[in-house]
Design an enzyme around this catalytic site. Structure first.
Site, PDB file in Angstrom:
ATOM      1  N   ALA A 167     109.650   8.335-103.345  1.00  0.00           N
ATOM      2  CA  ALA A 167     109.437   9.203-104.505  1.00  0.00           C
ATOM      3  C   ALA A 167     110.683  10.071-104.659  1.00  0.00           C
ATOM      4  O   ALA A 167     111.154  10.660-103.677  1.00  0.00           O
ATOM      5  CB  ALA A 167     108.196  10.074-104.315  1.00  0.00           C
ATOM      6  N   TRP A 169     111.216  12.965-105.782  1.00  0.00           N
ATOM      7  CA  TRP A 169     111.068  14.389-105.471  1.00  0.00           C
ATOM      8  C   TRP A 169     110.918  14.646-103.974  1.00  0.00           C
ATOM      9  O   TRP A 169     110.952  15.798-103.518  1.00  0.00           O
ATOM     10  CB  TRP A 169     109.845  14.955-106.179  1.00  0.00           C
ATOM     11  CG  TRP A 169     108.574  14.177-105.938  1.00  0.00           C
ATOM     12  CD1 TRP A 169     108.038  13.238-106.755  1.00  0.00           C
ATOM     13  CD2 TRP A 169     107.706  14.266-104.797  1.00  0.00           C
ATOM     14  NE1 TRP A 169     106.890  12.722-106.215  1.00  0.00           N
ATOM     15  CE2 TRP A 169     106.659  13.342-105.008  1.00  0.00           C
ATOM     16  CE3 TRP A 169     107.706  15.023-103.630  1.00  0.00           C
ATOM     17  CZ2 TRP A 169     105.635  13.151-104.093  1.00  0.00           C
ATOM     18  CZ3 TRP A 169     106.686  14.844-102.705  1.00  0.00           C
ATOM     19  CH2 TRP A 169     105.662  13.923-102.934  1.00  0.00           C
ATOM     20  N   CYS A 170     110.743  13.591-103.201  1.00  0.00           N
ATOM     21  CA  CYS A 170     110.441  13.732-101.769  1.00  0.00           C
ATOM     22  C   CYS A 170     111.710  14.029-100.961  1.00  0.00           C
ATOM     23  O   CYS A 170     112.717  13.329-101.074  1.00  0.00           O
ATOM     24  CB  CYS A 170     109.769  12.451-101.264  1.00  0.00           C
ATOM     25  SG  CYS A 170     109.645  12.342 -99.458  1.00  0.00           S
ATOM     26  N   TYR A 171     111.631  15.057-100.122  1.00  0.00           N
ATOM     27  CA  TYR A 171     112.782  15.442 -99.275  1.00  0.00           C
ATOM     28  C   TYR A 171     113.152  14.320 -98.328  1.00  0.00           C
ATOM     29  O   TYR A 171     114.344  13.990 -98.165  1.00  0.00           O
ATOM     30  CB  TYR A 171     112.430  16.707 -98.499  1.00  0.00           C
ATOM     31  CG  TYR A 171     113.402  17.033 -97.385  1.00  0.00           C
ATOM     32  CD1 TYR A 171     114.644  17.604 -97.656  1.00  0.00           C
ATOM     33  CD2 TYR A 171     113.073  16.755 -96.056  1.00  0.00           C
ATOM     34  CE1 TYR A 171     115.534  17.895 -96.634  1.00  0.00           C
ATOM     35  CE2 TYR A 171     113.956  17.042 -95.027  1.00  0.00           C
ATOM     36  CZ  TYR A 171     115.186  17.606 -95.310  1.00  0.00           C
ATOM     37  OH  TYR A 171     116.071  17.889 -94.304  1.00  0.00           O
ATOM     38  N   THR A 174     114.913  11.436 -99.963  1.00  0.00           N
ATOM     39  CA  THR A 174     116.318  11.776-100.235  1.00  0.00           C
ATOM     40  C   THR A 174     117.160  11.648 -98.970  1.00  0.00           C
ATOM     41  O   THR A 174     118.310  11.183 -99.016  1.00  0.00           O
ATOM     42  CB  THR A 174     116.409  13.205-100.794  1.00  0.00           C
ATOM     43  OG1 THR A 174     115.572  13.326-101.953  1.00  0.00           O
ATOM     44  CG2 THR A 174     117.841  13.552-101.167  1.00  0.00           C
TER      45      THR A 174
END
Length: 480
Positions: A167, A169-171, A174
């Site tokens: 996803a 938005w997921c840290y 990333t």
């Protein structure tokens, strides 16, 4: 020598010669009634003697079963994957135990609560996972972006398809991205998809391909899944068979893991990928999106919480898409009571055992799909009940049971939704004591019944007899 005449002088029950006695119909009827009364009262006294008498008192809890309390449970979560399901315990003294596994078992279930296989093996829980230190200004894309159509095509074309479900938005997604793309480029250079064709690294954006991620029960990001050609089964209620990767996420470790996967595939026979069991970082992925959790935990006898949630130190969760609906098959406190022992206890107290499993069979379902981040809380107040019997002037504990009341609520939260059982033990306990009855007391009452009925019947007979005689005398006086 004492003569027999002197002994006879102390006879309390002197006999009247039968010639001097007179039988009457009233006396016979009264005798029958008296005998029936004796039998009836004797039966009542015997029933009272055999009946169990108890006294109930409330005292300060002086438990002899230690400072810990056992909680047994069996719950089914149709929308929580066993991959991330975690059982946690906390209390007001600062205890905070996360992801308890030693006494917990998990079984994958479908949305209808039907089991889909054997016990789910969680494996060792990694404390930390190594990530790459790459901070590239511009990441060179190496993995293939998949959608629903291309996923089905490529999963049947390549013996091994490794997919990163992520996803944006997921840290953690990333953090993984640079290492994943670099690994994909390295593997593509060593095992060309066109000429070699044994392995392909791909990725799926779960914010775009929602249905595809839902089909593979992706609940935490990123999830790296290994699909082997010929092992993806979708015929039995959507069940499938593949593996999840739980190892380190730096480029070096990922490349080695991919090479180990390729080594299990003979180059000249690419139709079926052989299973590689040598690497502990790969375990079977959950077959369905639900989980049945059963087992027990031991908690201190202070106010605390039993929490079931999705937990991972290296994954992120979308709380708006999580549904913590559940069905409680069993929830009880204290030692498990055998049916025979409970039956013996109910002989003393018929109402015993009605509240020790109050939530059994209850369902708590969040049907409203529009309500996101819904936490389900149960507030339990626990009271100990102890049944004591007395045998041979000694007290014997027959049963120790913990009964509870329950109040449940659904509430929206800004955090990841959980199921929380808040329990609080009462400082008082209910003591039920059996009061045994003396046999001598029973014998005394029986004698009192016989003697009393006999005496009362004699008095009534005397009254009736004298009344009849007087009435006859009056009648004779009138005739003369």
């Amino acid at each position: 020598m004492i003569s027999s005449s002197k002994i006879k002088s102390v006879d309390f029950y002197r006999k009247i010669p039968r010639d001097l006695t007179e039988a009457s119909l009233s006396g016979a009827g009264l005798s029958i009634i008296a005998a029936l009364a004796m039998v009836f009262l004797f039966g009542m006294e015997l029933n009272n003697y055999l009946a169990v008498s108890t006294t109930t008192s409330v005292i300060v809890d002086n438990s002899s079963d230690g400072d810990f309390l056992r909680i047994d449970f069996n719950m089914s979560f149709p929308a929580l994957s066993c991959e991330f399901a975690s059982v946690d315990v906390s209390d007001v003294l600062g205890t905070n135990r996360l992801n308890i596994t030693k006494t917990i078992r998990k079984f994958s279930i479908d949305q209808h609560l039907r089991p889909t296989g054997s016990e789910f093996q969680s494996g060792p829980v990694p404390h930390t996972i190594k990530h790459g230190d790459e901070v590239d200004e511009e990441t060179v894309e190496g993995s293939v972006t998949l959608n629903g159509v291309s996923f089905d095509k490529l999963s049947h074309e390549y013996p091994i398809l490794v997919v990163n479900f992520y996803a944006p938005w997921c840290y953690w997604s990333t953090r993984l991205k640079p290492s994943w793309e670099k690994t994909a480029n390295i593997i593509k250079g060593r095992y060309d998809p066109e000429s070699d064709g044994r392995i392909l690294l791909a990725k799926v954006d779960c914010t775009v391909e929602v249905d595809l991620c839902k089909r593979h029960h992706i609940q935490g990001y990123p999830s790296i899944r290994i699909f082997r050609k010929g092992t993806d089964l979708r015929e039995d209620h959507g069940h499938h068979d593949h593996e999840s990767y739980y190892g380190d996420r730096d480029t070096e470790t990922l490349v080695k893991a991919m090479e180990d996967l390729v080594a299990s595939v003979p180059r000249e026979n690419q139709r079926l990928a052989l299973e590689d069991k040598s690497n502990a970082t790969k375990r079977p992925a959950p077959m369905t999106g639900g989980c049945r959790i059963e087992g027990y935990v031991r908690v201190k006898k202070v106010p605390g919480n039993l929490i079931i949630s999705a937990r991972s130190g290296v994954h992120s969760f979308d709380g708006s898409k999580m549904n913590m609906s559940h069905v409680i098959s069993h929830l009880s406190f204290g030692k498990t009571i055998s049916p025979r022992l409970l039956s013996d206890a109910k002989r003393l107290i018929p109402h015993l055992g009605r509240s020790h499993d109050r939530l059994n069979g209850r369902s708590f379902i969040n049907h409203r799909d529009l309500d996101a981040n819904v936490t389900i809380e149960h507030y339990l107040q626990i009271v100990k009940t102890e049944v004591v019997t007395r045998k041979a002037s000694r007290e014997h504990t027959l049963i120790q049971e913990y009964e509870y009341t329950a109040h449940s609520s659904l509430a929206q939260s800004i955090y990841i939704p959980v199921v929380k059982f808040h329990f609080e033990l009462s400082p008082m306990q209910v003591l039920i004591t059996e009061n045994p009855k003396s046999f001598s007391h029973f014998l005394t009452n029986v004698c009192a019944i016989i003697g009393g009925v006999f005496t009362v019947a004699g008095i009534l007979d005397s009254i009736f007899h004298n009344t009849i005689r007087m009435m006859k005398k009056v009648e004779l006086g009138k005739n003369f």
